[in-house]
Design a protein around this motif. Structure first.
Motif: not given
Length: 106
Positions: A7-8, A10-12, A14-15, A45, A48-49, A51-52
């Motif tokens: 998850r982290e 994926a966020i990293r 995406a950023g 996105q 991010r999706d 990860a959420d």
């Protein structure tokens, strides 16, 4: 733990692919807006999706709990992005726990 790490990541990722305009690491650098390939998904996105989405992460945990390989892949038509994890046996854990005097889980 593996899914939390994915998850982290994926966020990293995406950023890094789609940074905020005020991202510290862009300071003084040049960011150029690039249009996505027509018809391709918005990869940042999608990441991010994922990860959420607790249901998707639950599905990943279920796969790993069965001792199977988990793989999530998305692409923008030019570059692929992959998140994966695989359970590994850790036979040393019992020996390590005994060595430090931890209570047995057996």
């Amino acid at each position: 733990m593996a899914v939390r790490w994915l998850r982290e990541e994926a966020i990293r990722t995406a950023g890094l692919v789609d940074p905020e305009p005020d991202a510290k690491w862009l300071r003084g650098g040049r960011a150029v807006l690039v249009s996505p390939t027509p018809g391709s998904p918005d990869v940042p996105q999608v990441l991010r999706d994922w990860a959420d989405d607790e249901a998707l992460q639950g599905a990943a945990m279920a796969v790993l709990a069965k001792r199977e390989f988990f793989h999530f892949y998305t692409s923008d038509g030019q570059t692929g992005y992959s998140l994966s994890a695989m359970p590994l046996p850790v036979g040393f854990a019992g020996d390590w726990a005994a060595e430090i005097g931890a209570p047995s889980t057996a």
